[in-house]
Design a protein around this motif. Structure first.
Motif, mmCIF file in Angstrom:
data_model
loop_
_atom_site.group_PDB
_atom_site.id
_atom_site.type_symbol
_atom_site.label_atom_id
_atom_site.label_comp_id
_atom_site.label_asym_id
_atom_site.label_seq_id
_atom_site.Cartn_x
_atom_site.Cartn_y
_atom_site.Cartn_z
ATOM 1 N N GLU A 188 0.832 -1.201 0.000
ATOM 2 C CA GLU A 188 0.000 0.000 0.000
ATOM 3 C C GLU A 188 0.872 1.259 0.000
ATOM 4 O O GLU A 188 0.529 2.256 -0.656
ATOM 5 C CB GLU A 188 -0.943 -0.013 1.202
ATOM 6 N N ALA A 189 1.997 1.220 0.716
ATOM 7 C CA ALA A 189 2.921 2.353 0.672
ATOM 8 C C ALA A 189 3.493 2.531 -0.732
ATOM 9 O O ALA A 189 3.629 3.660 -1.221
ATOM 10 C CB ALA A 189 4.050 2.148 1.684
ATOM 11 N N LEU A 190 3.818 1.421 -1.398
ATOM 12 C CA LEU A 190 4.345 1.487 -2.766
ATOM 13 C C LEU A 190 3.276 1.910 -3.764
ATOM 14 O O LEU A 190 3.598 2.448 -4.832
ATOM 15 C CB LEU A 190 4.928 0.136 -3.175
ATOM 16 N N ARG A 191 2.014 1.676 -3.431
ATOM 17 C CA ARG A 191 0.933 2.166 -4.300
ATOM 18 C C ARG A 191 0.810 3.684 -4.166
ATOM 19 O O ARG A 191 0.772 4.408 -5.166
ATOM 20 C CB ARG A 191 -0.403 1.512 -3.938
ATOM 21 N N LEU A 192 0.743 4.164 -2.928
ATOM 22 C CA LEU A 192 0.570 5.593 -2.710
ATOM 23 C C LEU A 192 1.791 6.395 -3.158
ATOM 24 O O LEU A 192 1.658 7.497 -3.701
ATOM 25 C CB LEU A 192 0.296 5.861 -1.226
ATOM 26 N N TYR A 193 2.970 5.833 -2.945
ATOM 27 C CA TYR A 193 4.214 6.541 -3.278
ATOM 28 C C TYR A 193 5.141 5.615 -4.064
ATOM 29 O O TYR A 193 6.162 5.162 -3.543
ATOM 30 C CB TYR A 193 4.902 7.027 -1.998
ATOM 31 N N PRO A 194 4.808 5.308 -5.312
ATOM 32 C CA PRO A 194 5.636 4.381 -6.090
ATOM 33 C C PRO A 194 7.008 4.981 -6.390
ATOM 34 O O PRO A 194 7.083 6.067 -6.987
ATOM 35 C CB PRO A 194 4.832 4.175 -7.379
ATOM 36 N N PRO A 195 8.093 4.341 -5.972
ATOM 37 C CA PRO A 195 9.424 4.892 -6.265
ATOM 38 C C PRO A 195 9.621 5.159 -7.758
ATOM 39 O O PRO A 195 10.066 6.231 -8.153
ATOM 40 C CB PRO A 195 10.373 3.818 -5.739
ATOM 41 N N PHE A 196 9.291 4.167 -8.595
ATOM 42 C CA PHE A 196 9.330 4.372 -10.036
ATOM 43 C C PHE A 196 7.971 4.939 -10.461
ATOM 44 O O PHE A 196 7.045 4.206 -10.778
ATOM 45 C CB PHE A 196 9.622 3.051 -10.763
ATOM 46 N N TRP A 197 7.870 6.258 -10.446
ATOM 47 C CA TRP A 197 6.571 6.916 -10.637
ATOM 48 C C TRP A 197 6.164 6.969 -12.108
ATOM 49 O O TRP A 197 5.027 7.231 -12.430
ATOM 50 C CB TRP A 197 6.603 8.312 -10.039
ATOM 51 N N MET A 198 7.097 6.707 -13.024
ATOM 52 C CA MET A 198 6.789 6.618 -14.440
ATOM 53 C C MET A 198 7.765 5.659 -15.113
ATOM 54 O O MET A 198 8.847 5.407 -14.588
ATOM 55 C CB MET A 198 6.839 7.994 -15.120
ATOM 56 N N ILE A 199 7.347 5.101 -16.229
ATOM 57 C CA ILE A 199 8.189 4.226 -17.045
ATOM 58 C C ILE A 199 8.097 4.733 -18.475
ATOM 59 O O ILE A 199 6.993 4.972 -18.981
ATOM 60 C CB ILE A 199 7.704 2.756 -16.988
ATOM 61 N N VAL A 233 2.850 5.664 -13.864
ATOM 62 C CA VAL A 233 2.600 4.731 -12.768
ATOM 63 C C VAL A 233 1.881 5.420 -11.611
ATOM 64 O O VAL A 233 0.912 4.883 -11.057
ATOM 65 C CB VAL A 233 3.921 4.093 -12.294
ATOM 66 N N TYR A 234 2.341 6.596 -11.226
ATOM 67 C CA TYR A 234 1.708 7.324 -10.113
ATOM 68 C C TYR A 234 0.230 7.566 -10.415
ATOM 69 O O TYR A 234 -0.637 7.401 -9.541
ATOM 70 C CB TYR A 234 2.432 8.647 -9.883
ATOM 71 N N GLY A 235 -0.075 7.957 -11.644
ATOM 72 C CA GLY A 235 -1.469 8.186 -12.028
ATOM 73 C C GLY A 235 -2.295 6.924 -11.973
ATOM 74 O O GLY A 235 -3.441 6.928 -11.501
ATOM 75 N N ALA A 236 -1.727 5.802 -12.450
ATOM 76 C CA ALA A 236 -2.443 4.522 -12.407
ATOM 77 C C ALA A 236 -2.713 4.090 -10.973
ATOM 78 O O ALA A 236 -3.778 3.549 -10.652
ATOM 79 C CB ALA A 236 -1.636 3.448 -13.145
ATOM 80 N N HIS A 237 -1.757 4.333 -10.072
ATOM 81 C CA HIS A 237 -1.897 3.947 -8.666
ATOM 82 C C HIS A 237 -2.909 4.802 -7.914
ATOM 83 O O HIS A 237 -3.366 4.420 -6.837
ATOM 84 C CB HIS A 237 -0.543 4.050 -7.958
ATOM 85 N N HIS A 238 -3.240 5.963 -8.470
ATOM 86 C CA HIS A 238 -4.155 6.886 -7.794
ATOM 87 C C HIS A 238 -5.460 7.076 -8.567
ATOM 88 O O HIS A 238 -6.228 7.997 -8.255
ATOM 89 C CB HIS A 238 -3.474 8.245 -7.583
ATOM 90 N N ALA A 239 -5.718 6.219 -9.530
ATOM 91 C CA ALA A 239 -6.914 6.368 -10.363
ATOM 92 C C ALA A 239 -8.141 5.816 -9.641
ATOM 93 O O ALA A 239 -8.168 4.644 -9.241
ATOM 94 C CB ALA A 239 -6.724 5.651 -11.698
ATOM 95 N N SER A 240 -9.158 6.646 -9.492
ATOM 96 C CA SER A 240 -10.366 6.216 -8.778
ATOM 97 C C SER A 240 -11.118 5.129 -9.541
ATOM 98 O O SER A 240 -11.925 4.406 -8.955
ATOM 99 C CB SER A 240 -11.288 7.423 -8.544
ATOM 100 N N ARG A 241 -10.848 4.988 -10.829
ATOM 101 C CA ARG A 241 -11.481 3.929 -11.615
ATOM 102 C C ARG A 241 -11.038 2.546 -11.149
ATOM 103 O O ARG A 241 -11.782 1.576 -11.264
ATOM 104 C CB ARG A 241 -11.136 4.114 -13.094
ATOM 105 N N TYR A 242 -9.823 2.456 -10.624
ATOM 106 C CA TYR A 242 -9.274 1.150 -10.245
ATOM 107 C C TYR A 242 -9.079 0.990 -8.739
ATOM 108 O O TYR A 242 -8.840 -0.122 -8.267
ATOM 109 C CB TYR A 242 -7.931 0.933 -10.958
#
Length: 457
Positions: free
Chosen positions: A315-326, A351-360
């Motif tokens: 959950e920490a890696l979801r909220l704050y993904p170290p690799f925030w983009m690829i 990645v950061y956007g995908a992890h914070h998307a309310s759709r998912y």
């Protein structure tokens, strides 16, 4: 082939106007574009370089896995990072990448062997940490960076790597990475960097760090075999029986140092921040460590025993993904549904956007480790959770990173209680890695019910 007109586009003028904000916090700008233009859109990096940004899991899966052969590392990594880090695993593609990955993967299968090196490094780092926290509040991010870098450096080069050499290489990597981000997000400044001497200054820093590590590599060629990742690199053989040159061993070592510590240090920093504000989960994690380990150190064989702790880490890696983009670049024309991607186009998996998307994710900004129970994981849409990337180029060191996070957390959480220093500004800063912009200041005291066998003396 040109981009499909069905893809919304952020105008060049707006992108150029937003470029200072992009240099300060690219994730904030991309999230603003995502809100306005949808899951997949086109924009111009610095108002100049065209790119496609997506959080759509179908597009992400296509780029990273289904048609991965058509997408190689982009200019950001191949040119910018390759200039400073050499042609190693992070900055190559195609058959050379496959060969290098196969050779290096052997070392990461020996995590049980590395556990003792990692524990010895951690014990040394914690002695310094304990002396610092007795003085007053500390920036836990800065200390975790030092802990994880020393651990990775000694996993690579063994116990003989000097502290001053570790600090030199660590400082060089941090400074060079910041420069790479500026080169990437403000490309119109690159001519100035060349004529002003900025590029030469960073090249000189890299040369000094390279010389330090190259000396270790050349010495090891004439010493008895060691039990570390450097030995794995030196023992690796290609199909013709030849091994890696000293220069290639250096490039791979430098890239493993870069990739191998920042994931863990940043993940741990955000994890301690989240646990300090969620005492119920802190207590569950602490009790799980005592239940599984008692007063024993954590080893590789223990990694799969932690149910609640793994949920919290994820959950920490979801909220704050170290690799925030690829980022990837299309080798040939391609299409995904009605999205057309021309040859040479840069695709940014946000990645950061995908992890914070309310759709998912329901209430995506809230901290809820229950998202990662085994039952919930089975229901998760693939390619919406990407802390280590995905597809064939998934992070080669992800298991090392999890071992490192668990090992450090197990000692910290059983030794100390910790609290955030009040009235500080904590916000993420997306550089190469998503890090806390102003650090995270905390006070550490002896745990309320410490186990005497693991308390520091």
């Amino acid at each position: 082939m040109t981009l499909s007109s069905s893809i919304p586009t952020v105008s060049r003028a707006r992108c150029f106007a937003d470029s200072p904000a992009m240099a300060d916090n690219p994730a904030a700008v991309l999230s603003k574009y995502h809100e306005a233009f949808g899951d997949t859109f086109r924009f111009y990096l610095g108002g100049l370089k065209e790119a496609i940004v997506t959080i759509d899991p179908e597009v992400i899966q296509h780029v990273l896995k289904t048609n991965a052969e058509n997408y190689q590392k982009s200019e950001i990594q191949v040119k910018r990072m390759g200039h400073f880090l050499g042609k190693g695993l992070l900055t190559t593609h195609g058959e050379p990448w496959r060969t290098q990955r196969r050779l290096i993967q052997t070392g990461f299968k020996e995590l049980a062997m590395l556990s003792s090196i990692m524990q010895d490094s951690l014990a040394e780092s914690l002695r310094d940490f304990d002396s610092q926290i007795r003085v007053g509040p500390v920036d836990v991010y800065a200390h975790l960076m030092k802990m994880t870098f020393a651990m990775v450096a000694r996993s690579l080069f063994g116990a003989r790597l000097k502290d001053e050499d570790i600090n030199l290489v660590s400082d060089t990597i941090g400074t060079v990475q910041e420069f790479i981000v500026r080169q990437t997000l403000q490309p119109y400044l690159n001519p100035w960097f060349a004529v002003s001497g900025e590029l030469r200054k960073h090249d000189d820093m890299r040369t000094r760090a390279d010389a330090v590590l190259l000396e270790y590599i050349r010495k090891r060629r004439h010493e008895p075999p060691g039990h570390d990742l450097l030995q794995t690199l030196m023992d690796a053989r290609y199909s013709d029986g030849e091994g890696m040159s000293d220069e290639l061993v250096l490039s791979e070592s430098m890239q493993l140092l870069v990739a191998g510590h920042e994931t863990s240090s940043n993940g741990l920093s955000w994890l301690l921040y989240l646990l300090s504000t969620h005492p119920d989960w802190l207590e569950r994690v602490r009790q799980e460590f005592y239940s599984v380990l008692g007063d024993a150190p954590l080893g590789h064989a223990d990694v799969l025993k932690f149910e609640y702790t793994t949920q919290v880490i994820y959950e920490a890696l979801r909220l704050y993904p170290p690799f925030w983009m690829i980022d990837r670049m299309a080798v040939a024309d391609d299409s995904i549904g009605d999205i057309v991607i021309p040859r040479g186009a840069t695709v940014i998996v946000y990645v950061y956007g995908a992890h914070h998307a309310s759709r998912y994710w329901q209430n995506p900004e809230s901290f809820n480790p229950e998202r990662f129970t085994k039952e919930e994981m089975k229901l998760r849409t693939p390619f919406t959770f990407l802390p280590f990337g995905g597809g064939p180029r998934v992070c080669i060191g992800q298991h090392y990173a999890m071992l490192q996070i668990l090992m450090i957390l197990s000692d910290l959480i059983r030794r100390y209680d910790f609290d955030l220093v009040p009235d500080q500004r904590i916000e993420p800063q997306p550089m190469v890695i998503l890090r806390p912009k102003h650090g995270i200041r905390m006070t550490f005291t002896n745990a309320t019910a410490p186990n005497p066998s693991i308390a520091l003396t």
